[in-house]
Scaffold this active site. Structure first.
Site, PDB file in Angstrom:
ATOM      1  N   SER A 146      11.779   8.828 -10.368  1.00 44.25           N
ATOM      2  CA  SER A 146      12.211   8.466  -9.015  1.00 44.25           C
ATOM      3  C   SER A 146      13.690   8.818  -8.893  1.00 44.25           C
ATOM      4  CB  SER A 146      12.014   6.954  -8.838  1.00 44.25           C
ATOM      5  OG  SER A 146      12.763   6.441  -7.765  1.00 44.25           O
ATOM      6  N   TYR A 159      12.237  -1.891 -10.853  1.00 44.50           N
ATOM      7  CA  TYR A 159      11.786  -0.531 -10.527  1.00 44.50           C
ATOM      8  C   TYR A 159      12.734   0.500 -11.137  1.00 44.50           C
ATOM      9  CZ  TYR A 159       9.999   3.332  -7.639  1.00 44.50           C
ATOM     10  OH  TYR A 159       9.454   4.520  -7.211  1.00 44.50           O
TER      11      TYR A 159
HETATM   12  P1  NDP Z   1       1.192   4.931  -3.452  1.00 42.37           P
HETATM   13  O1  NDP Z   1       1.306   3.471  -3.244  1.00 42.37           O
HETATM   14  O2  NDP Z   1       0.603   5.773  -2.381  1.00 42.37           O
HETATM   15  O3  NDP Z   1       0.400   5.244  -4.791  1.00 42.37           O
HETATM   16  C1  NDP Z   1       0.511   4.453  -5.919  1.00 42.37           C
HETATM   17  C2  NDP Z   1      -0.748   4.644  -6.730  1.00 42.37           C
HETATM   18  O4  NDP Z   1      -0.671   3.898  -7.936  1.00 42.37           O
HETATM   19  C3  NDP Z   1      -1.982   4.176  -5.986  1.00 42.37           C
HETATM   20  O5  NDP Z   1      -2.880   5.251  -5.952  1.00 42.37           O
HETATM   21  C4  NDP Z   1      -2.529   3.019  -6.816  1.00 42.37           C
HETATM   22  O6  NDP Z   1      -3.943   3.072  -6.867  1.00 42.37           O
HETATM   23  C5  NDP Z   1      -1.938   3.315  -8.186  1.00 42.37           C
HETATM   24  N1  NDP Z   1      -1.745   2.119  -8.984  1.00 42.37           N
HETATM   25  C6  NDP Z   1      -0.856   1.112  -8.792  1.00 42.37           C
HETATM   26  N2  NDP Z   1      -1.004   0.169  -9.714  1.00 42.37           N
HETATM   27  C7  NDP Z   1      -2.008   0.564 -10.532  1.00 42.37           C
HETATM   28  C8  NDP Z   1      -2.653   0.010 -11.668  1.00 42.37           C
HETATM   29  N3  NDP Z   1      -2.260  -1.163 -12.191  1.00 42.37           N
HETATM   30  N4  NDP Z   1      -3.670   0.698 -12.239  1.00 42.37           N
HETATM   31  C9  NDP Z   1      -4.073   1.890 -11.734  1.00 42.37           C
HETATM   32  N5  NDP Z   1      -3.508   2.470 -10.666  1.00 42.37           N
HETATM   33  C10 NDP Z   1      -2.491   1.813 -10.067  1.00 42.37           C
HETATM   34  O7  NDP Z   1       2.674   5.394  -3.800  1.00 42.37           O
HETATM   35  P2  NDP Z   1       3.357   6.808  -4.074  1.00 42.37           P
HETATM   36  O8  NDP Z   1       2.387   7.912  -3.996  1.00 42.37           O
HETATM   37  O9  NDP Z   1       4.560   6.825  -3.246  1.00 42.37           O
HETATM   38  O10 NDP Z   1       3.817   6.603  -5.570  1.00 42.37           O
HETATM   39  C11 NDP Z   1       3.355   7.363  -6.661  1.00 42.37           C
HETATM   40  C12 NDP Z   1       4.434   7.388  -7.719  1.00 42.37           C
HETATM   41  O11 NDP Z   1       5.583   8.056  -7.209  1.00 42.37           O
HETATM   42  C13 NDP Z   1       4.892   6.004  -8.174  1.00 42.37           C
HETATM   43  O12 NDP Z   1       5.135   6.019  -9.569  1.00 42.37           O
HETATM   44  C14 NDP Z   1       6.203   5.841  -7.412  1.00 42.37           C
HETATM   45  O13 NDP Z   1       7.077   4.955  -8.066  1.00 42.37           O
HETATM   46  C15 NDP Z   1       6.726   7.258  -7.409  1.00 42.37           C
HETATM   47  N6  NDP Z   1       7.729   7.530  -6.412  1.00 42.37           N
HETATM   48  C16 NDP Z   1       7.433   7.481  -5.070  1.00 42.37           C
HETATM   49  C17 NDP Z   1       8.423   7.780  -4.142  1.00 42.37           C
HETATM   50  C18 NDP Z   1       8.188   7.782  -2.683  1.00 42.37           C
HETATM   51  O14 NDP Z   1       9.143   7.993  -1.921  1.00 42.37           O
HETATM   52  N7  NDP Z   1       6.988   7.576  -2.198  1.00 42.37           N
HETATM   53  C19 NDP Z   1       9.790   8.105  -4.565  1.00 42.37           C
HETATM   54  C20 NDP Z   1       9.974   8.133  -5.985  1.00 42.37           C
HETATM   55  C21 NDP Z   1       8.971   7.854  -6.853  1.00 42.37           C
HETATM   56  P3  NDP Z   1      -4.845   1.718  -6.748  1.00 42.37           P
HETATM   57  O15 NDP Z   1      -4.284   0.920  -5.627  1.00 42.37           O
HETATM   58  O16 NDP Z   1      -6.214   2.232  -6.536  1.00 42.37           O
HETATM   59  O17 NDP Z   1      -4.719   1.034  -8.071  1.00 42.37           O
END
Ligand code: NDP
Length: 256
Positions: A146, A159
């Site tokens: 991130s 985070y």
């Molecule tokens: P989303 O919330 O769209 O996606 C997060 C995903 O993580 C979901 O698909 C969720 O699936 C999965 N997830 C969360 N907890 C668990 C768990 N315990 N077990 C399995 N799956 C899990 O967010 P983003 O696409 O934005 O985020 C994806 C990554 O990118 C993250 O690591 C985030 O920190 C990082 N990021 C995002 C940024 C942004 O601006 N959006 C910026 C920088 C980094 P489910 O609910 O089915 O479990």
């Protein structure tokens, strides 16, 4: 098997959190390049929709419902992928959550859940796929960091700790597994329009405009901005690249 720099035919990729957001953007890219995809997440309906979309595009795709903080479940997930798709070549550690509170207001359960979901899960999944990658004489691991891997913010203590940790974890695995021909790199997304940031935009006044003003590309990222970096880091094109942390941020991190 692979015939060009970016060809992933015959390869198998696991993407945690591949059922939405950045993970789905990466899954789409890897699938288009020829990889079979295992979508890993907790929400089975969301995962089924992602699998249907990928299959409609011609990819072999399965959903493996898994909580990536659960060591036993992660081990079962890796076994199932090998059983159903035959091998593991690519792992994207993308699952992540955020709890926005200043350090004095964050309780230990909240701290633990962010660290376990964002950082410990990458350790568990990487360890679980290592034997299969070693057996395949190589592999690619892509960890999602991130801007909080680089910067700090008053409301992201756990985070930012998890995302700083993911970069150091990436470097350690890159050193440890280079001899096994496993390349391990991190991607650092800027501000991307996903479920994760939708709430932040609603709750933090002026965030949308501040991001636009600071981003040289003058836009928020979209999930399909992650297809190219996923293919690059998963393909033979990046075979001499390991231990890096690459911002995909429209220039956010270099803006003075
Ligand atoms: P989303 O919330 O769209 O996606 C997060 C995903 O993580 C979901 O698909 C969720 O699936 C999965 N997830 C969360 N907890 C668990 C768990 N315990 N077990 C399995 N799956 C899990 O967010 P983003 O696409 O934005 O985020 C994806 C990554 O990118 C993250 O690591 C985030 O920190 C990082 N990021 C995002 C940024 C942004 O601006 N959006 C910026 C920088 C980094 P489910 O609910 O089915 O479990």
């Amino acid at each position: 098997m692979a015939t060009t720099l970016f060809d992933l035919s015959g390869k198998v990729a696991i993407i945690t959190g591949g059922n939405g957001g950045i993970g789905l953007g990466m899954a789409r890219g890897l699938a288009k390049a020829g990889a079979a995809i295992a979508v890993v997440g907790r929400n089975e309906a969301k995962s089924a929709a992602a699998v249907a979309e990928l299959a409609q595009g011609g990819a072999r795709a399965i959903s493996v419902a898994t909580d990536v903080t659960d060591k036993a479940a992660v081990a079962t997930m890796a076994e199932r992928v090998v059983r159903e798709l035959g091998r593991i070549d690519i792992l994207v550690n993308n699952a992540g959550i955020n709890i926005r509170k200043p350090p004095h207001a964050l309780d230990i359960a909240e701290w633990d859940s962010v660290i376990q979901t964002n950082l410990t899960s990458a350790f568990l999944c990487s360890q679980a796929v290592y034997p299969a990658m070693k057996a395949a004489s190589g592999g690619k691991i892509i960890n999602i960091g991130s801007m909080m891997s680089i910067f700090g913010a008053s409301f992201t203590p756990a985070y930012a700790a998890s995302k700083g940790g993911i970069v150091q974890f990436t470097r350690s695995c890159a050193c440890a597994w280079a001899a096994d021909n496993i390349q391990v790199n991190a991607v650092l997304p800027g501000w991307i329009d996903t479920d994760l940031t939708k709430r932040a935009r609603q709750e933090i006044g002026g965030l949308h405009e501040r991001v636009l003003a600071r981003t040289p590309a003058a836009r928020w990222g979209g999930i399909d901005d992650f297809a190219g970096i996923a293919v690059f880091l998963a393909s033979p094109a990046s075979d001499f690249l390991t231990g890096t942390a690459i911002p995909v941020d429209g220039g956010y991190s270099i803006m003075g």
